[in-house]
Design an enzyme around this catalytic site. Structure first.
Site, mmCIF file in Angstrom:
data_model
loop_
_atom_site.group_PDB
_atom_site.id
_atom_site.type_symbol
_atom_site.label_atom_id
_atom_site.label_comp_id
_atom_site.label_asym_id
_atom_site.label_seq_id
_atom_site.Cartn_x
_atom_site.Cartn_y
_atom_site.Cartn_z
ATOM 1 N N GLU A 39 0.824 -1.211 0.000
ATOM 2 C CA GLU A 39 0.000 0.000 0.000
ATOM 3 C C GLU A 39 0.858 1.261 0.000
ATOM 4 O O GLU A 39 0.517 2.250 -0.658
ATOM 5 C CB GLU A 39 -0.939 0.006 1.213
ATOM 6 C CG GLU A 39 -2.042 -1.049 1.161
ATOM 7 C CD GLU A 39 -3.003 -0.858 -0.010
ATOM 8 O OE1 GLU A 39 -2.996 0.223 -0.634
ATOM 9 O OE2 GLU A 39 -3.756 -1.788 -0.297
ATOM 10 N N TYR A 122 -5.996 6.239 4.887
ATOM 11 C CA TYR A 122 -6.169 5.200 3.874
ATOM 12 C C TYR A 122 -5.349 3.947 4.185
ATOM 13 O O TYR A 122 -5.876 2.830 4.182
ATOM 14 C CB TYR A 122 -5.797 5.717 2.487
ATOM 15 C CG TYR A 122 -5.658 4.584 1.511
ATOM 16 C CD1 TYR A 122 -6.792 3.923 1.036
ATOM 17 C CD2 TYR A 122 -4.405 4.104 1.138
ATOM 18 C CE1 TYR A 122 -6.667 2.833 0.193
ATOM 19 C CE2 TYR A 122 -4.286 3.023 0.284
ATOM 20 C CZ TYR A 122 -5.418 2.385 -0.186
ATOM 21 O OH TYR A 122 -5.303 1.298 -1.000
ATOM 22 N N ASP A 140 -9.056 5.764 -1.084
ATOM 23 C CA ASP A 140 -7.981 6.447 -1.803
ATOM 24 C C ASP A 140 -8.574 7.187 -2.994
ATOM 25 O O ASP A 140 -9.798 7.328 -3.124
ATOM 26 C CB ASP A 140 -6.904 5.441 -2.242
ATOM 27 C CG ASP A 140 -7.421 4.446 -3.278
ATOM 28 O OD1 ASP A 140 -8.654 4.409 -3.536
ATOM 29 O OD2 ASP A 140 -6.595 3.698 -3.844
#
Length: 351
Positions: A39, A122, A140
């Protein structure tokens, strides 16, 4: 403002995701370390570009303990070319924190994950939901675009209040497997409700629930506030050779590309005569000077337009602040930002 997300989205979207999800290396399991690293890498970077970086990173640092113990030169080199180097610095700081404060075991709640360096709403939501099944959203840019189109929301998605509201809408409809649902929303945005072009509505599993498609607004959404104009800066970059070695310089510890290695240079676009005079003033008068193809590099808020020179010099005095390395060491050990890569083409065959 348009409508609101509805829980009727969940079943068809999850079914579509089960049938269409891309096979990606970080989806092999729900290990929080792998989810977290992926991520962070995926922020402002395309999936296709991330895959080889992720694979190489996992080989070198297969777990949080290995990353915590890695030296700066190691993790910066692993990140070389991904940009936004503060991300990997925070990745390392967070790994150290996990090892020191949590005995090497990732915290499992959204709130605890938020306390780690470099982890925002996020990323905390993604790791908490995907790795630990926590019922929290992961919103996101992909998800903001999908939500704005599904609900025909014409507000600016860059506004904090709009992001907060869209996050609350996702939170309100999370099903029993929040990690899969969050990934399904992201996947829909990546494959169907795509950026920078018309959405592929014909292949959308939830088109029948999409207010944007019904109103003919989908292609024009999301609305974004006008971007601030980039500053253009002219620079001159030198590829200096001294006795078969290449000269590098460490950038300042703060500011753009902080603490990274660079090819030496100066502000402004120097002519060949000015370049010779500049190098001589640095104590490195060139025996040979060749013009290189100009290059540019775009950062978030600034654009470098660069002239380049290849120079062979007899010596580089210590006061010039340069480090001389072999081309093989440059390739294997030193993290050089991609802004300088175009000027290394003259070394092809040595790197």
């Amino acid at each position: 403002m348009g409508g609101r997300l509805t829980a009727a989205l969940c079943a068809p979207l999850l079914q579509w995701y089960r049938e269409n999800a891309r096979v990606l290396p970080w989806r092999e399991n729900r290990d929080p370390y792998r989810v977290w690293v992926s991520e962070i890498m995926l922020q402002q970077t395309r999936v296709e570009a991330v895959i080889p970086y992720f694979t190489r990173f996992m080989q070198a640092c297969p777990d949080v303990q290995a990353l915590a113990q890695a030296g700066e030169q190691t993790y910066l080199k692993l990140w070389e070319g991904l940009g936004y180097y503060s991300r990997v610095r925070n990745l390392h700081k967070a790994a150290v924190r996990v090892c020191e404060d949590y005995a090497g075991v990732f915290p499992q709640t959204y709130e605890a994950l938020l306390t780690l360096p470099g982890v925002g709403d996020y990323t905390a939501g993604a790791v908490a939901s995907i790795a630990f099944g926590q019922p929290v959203p992961a919103v996101d840019g992909n998800v903001l675009r999908v939500v704005s189109r599904l609900t025909a929301d014409t507000r600016f998605v860059s506004e904090p209040a709009v992001k907060k509201d869209m996050r609350a809408q996702v939170q309100a409809i999370l099903p029993d497997d929040p990690g899969a649902f969050n990934q399904a929303l992201m996947e829909l945005g990546a494959l169907v409700c795509v950026p920078n072009g018309a959405p592929r509505c014909d292949g959308c599993p939830v088109r029948h629930l999409c207010e944007g498609a019904a109103r003919g607004l989908a292609a024009s959404l999301p609305n974004k506030a006008p971007k601030r104009a980039r500053t253009v800066a002219e620079r001159t970059v030198f590829l200096l050779r001294c006795g078969g070695r290449v000269a590098l310089r460490r950038r300042a510890s703060s500011g753009l590309l902080a603490g990274l290695w660079e090819l030496p240079g100066t502000e402004g676009r120097l002519s060949p005569a000015e370049a010779r005079a500049y190098l001589a003033a640095q104590g490195c008068p060139p025996d040979r000077l060749l013009s290189l193809r100009p290059a540019k590099h775009v950062f978030t808020h600034i654009e470098w337009q660069m002239a380049g020179y290849y120079a062979e010099v007899a010596a580089c005095p210590a006061e010039a602040g340069l480090t001389l390395v072999t081309p093989s060491a440059l390739r294997a050990e030193y993290a050089l930002p991609s802004a300088f890569r175009p000027f290394l083409k003259v070394l092809e065959g040595e790197l």
